[in-house]
Write a protein that holds these residues in place. Sequence first.
Motif, PDB file in Angstrom:
ATOM      1  N   THR A  48      26.108 -18.024 -30.545  1.00  0.00           N
ATOM      2  CA  THR A  48      25.905 -19.045 -29.596  1.00  0.00           C
ATOM      3  C   THR A  48      27.075 -20.116 -29.714  1.00  0.00           C
ATOM      4  O   THR A  48      27.636 -20.562 -28.722  1.00  0.00           O
ATOM      5  CB  THR A  48      24.459 -19.734 -30.310  1.00  0.00           C
ATOM      6  OG1 THR A  48      23.307 -19.003 -30.232  1.00  0.00           O
ATOM      7  CG2 THR A  48      24.076 -20.920 -29.171  1.00  0.00           C
ATOM      8  N   GLN A  56      18.902 -25.431 -23.743  1.00  0.00           N
ATOM      9  CA  GLN A  56      17.514 -24.631 -24.128  1.00  0.00           C
ATOM     10  C   GLN A  56      18.115 -23.339 -24.906  1.00  0.00           C
ATOM     11  O   GLN A  56      16.804 -22.979 -25.861  1.00  0.00           O
ATOM     12  CB  GLN A  56      16.835 -24.350 -22.886  1.00  0.00           C
ATOM     13  CG  GLN A  56      15.361 -23.800 -22.905  1.00  0.00           C
ATOM     14  CD  GLN A  56      14.535 -24.891 -23.562  1.00  0.00           C
ATOM     15  OE1 GLN A  56      14.668 -25.999 -23.106  1.00  0.00           O
ATOM     16  NE2 GLN A  56      13.816 -24.505 -24.669  1.00  0.00           N
ATOM     17  N   ARG A  57      18.904 -22.798 -24.962  1.00  0.00           N
ATOM     18  CA  ARG A  57      19.489 -21.635 -25.803  1.00  0.00           C
ATOM     19  C   ARG A  57      19.566 -21.961 -27.220  1.00  0.00           C
ATOM     20  O   ARG A  57      19.262 -20.945 -28.054  1.00  0.00           O
ATOM     21  CB  ARG A  57      20.640 -21.050 -25.422  1.00  0.00           C
ATOM     22  CG  ARG A  57      21.880 -22.037 -25.317  1.00  0.00           C
ATOM     23  CD  ARG A  57      23.082 -21.495 -24.444  1.00  0.00           C
ATOM     24  NE  ARG A  57      23.946 -22.519 -24.577  1.00  0.00           N
ATOM     25  CZ  ARG A  57      25.089 -22.511 -25.453  1.00  0.00           C
ATOM     26  NH1 ARG A  57      25.280 -21.644 -26.255  1.00  0.00           N
ATOM     27  NH2 ARG A  57      26.106 -23.458 -25.560  1.00  0.00           N
ATOM     28  N   TRP A  58      19.305 -22.997 -27.523  1.00  0.00           N
ATOM     29  CA  TRP A  58      19.391 -23.628 -29.006  1.00  0.00           C
ATOM     30  C   TRP A  58      17.910 -23.487 -29.477  1.00  0.00           C
ATOM     31  O   TRP A  58      17.920 -23.814 -30.708  1.00  0.00           O
ATOM     32  CB  TRP A  58      20.304 -24.899 -29.044  1.00  0.00           C
ATOM     33  CG  TRP A  58      21.642 -24.733 -29.211  1.00  0.00           C
ATOM     34  CD1 TRP A  58      22.372 -24.887 -27.697  1.00  0.00           C
ATOM     35  CD2 TRP A  58      22.560 -24.486 -30.033  1.00  0.00           C
ATOM     36  NE1 TRP A  58      23.676 -24.716 -28.161  1.00  0.00           N
ATOM     37  CE2 TRP A  58      23.865 -24.461 -29.139  1.00  0.00           C
ATOM     38  CE3 TRP A  58      22.426 -24.375 -31.277  1.00  0.00           C
ATOM     39  CZ2 TRP A  58      25.088 -24.310 -30.006  1.00  0.00           C
ATOM     40  CZ3 TRP A  58      23.908 -24.467 -31.909  1.00  0.00           C
ATOM     41  CH2 TRP A  58      25.084 -24.282 -31.324  1.00  0.00           C
TER      42      TRP A  58
END
Length: 435
Positions: free
Chosen positions: A136, A242-244
Amino acid sequence: MIRRTILEWQRLPYGDGPDQIPAGAASGLAVAAAASSFAGRGGDGVLEHGRKSLRARGIVGVLATPDAQLEILPKIDAPGENDAASDTVLRHRLVHMLGVALNLRIDEAGIARLGLQSDSLLEILIRLFSTRLLNTVRNGMPRQYLARSDDLPALRGRLNTTRQFSVLATHPERLACDFDELSADIPLNQVMKATVTHLSRLARASDNQRILRELAFAYAGISNLTLAELNWDGITLDRTNQRWGDLLSLARLLLGGRYQKTSSGRTGGHALLFEMNLLFEEYVARLLKNALAGTELRVSTQGGHRSCLYDGDVGRFRTKPDIIIRRSSEIAMIIDTKWKRMTPRIDDPKQGVSQGDVYQLMAYSQLYGCQQTMLLYPHHTGLGDEPENRGYSIAEQDSPNTLTLSTIDVTAPAVSCAQALRRLVGTRLLSTASL
């Protein structure tokens, strides 16, 4: 380092054999266990430190000292499983439960790559977090504008007239500036750095150490805060970051969460422990919310809080049912999850169900005006292939108030388990067309 793995409620005798542990190493592990908040007043809530052996209790996870590491796994059987499941299979099933409870997107292929056979649960969770974080971070850290104040040679942002004509009155060459600066030193990144720093002291696997060193370099410019200083409330997840979400859930898990506790003490001991009762409750609640989505039923956890007794206008002995299912404003069903092994009916007509648990559900039925209550247990091999689902009338024959004893197979895929829960609850609360 001495490394041993046992199951919950299993004993580990003292000795130098492969299925034993030296008494000195056992004492160190007992000290680490007693430092946990799960230890209780007697200090043996995690491990019973006996004269001849250590005995695990209903807490699972990893205890570690500089000399030894003890992994405690839950006994999770699959229907029709003739032989005891291997440690690798049990780790797989525990990681599956954690993934569901935390709403982590971990597919079967992803679980297979975590080193379930060669590493302990601690190393597996470190690997899951560190590899996801590295992938990420390579796509960029989140940043946001933060309010800054500084005395600069040229105007930036807005002039702070109060400071300019007071503190800087004798320094006209400096301007008191208030401005917004795009920065990566924000609460979300500070939590990630704190987690990386914490795990760097615990990781033993070489691949985990390598990835954590790379992450430490990537987060070198982020403030190094203690766990107590982290601003969890300052973290907001929106469409831009949001990917976190998965990583934030993993960080909470590894730093200390609702059904898990991490601790370390002056002895150098460390504990990463999970209370299976709470984990099982969250696992069921998460699947049940998904299963009943789109119906008239809503699922809430740890609600209610109605009192059993009143002293004047002051309530005493507040209740807290595990799971409440509502239909509009009506409480349609109360479910209490129990991480216990039911006894086959042929051995015990009561199936080992505690009288106190039955009284508890009867009290819920009375206090909440709820006709449908359920005790839900994990299914296991001794009960046969089919889940238990047996209803009992409360207090009198043919009573509208019913207590159901049921089991759920936690080894099944999440989708299958959710469908089973929908059928289990739906047969009592939903119309046939909704099932």
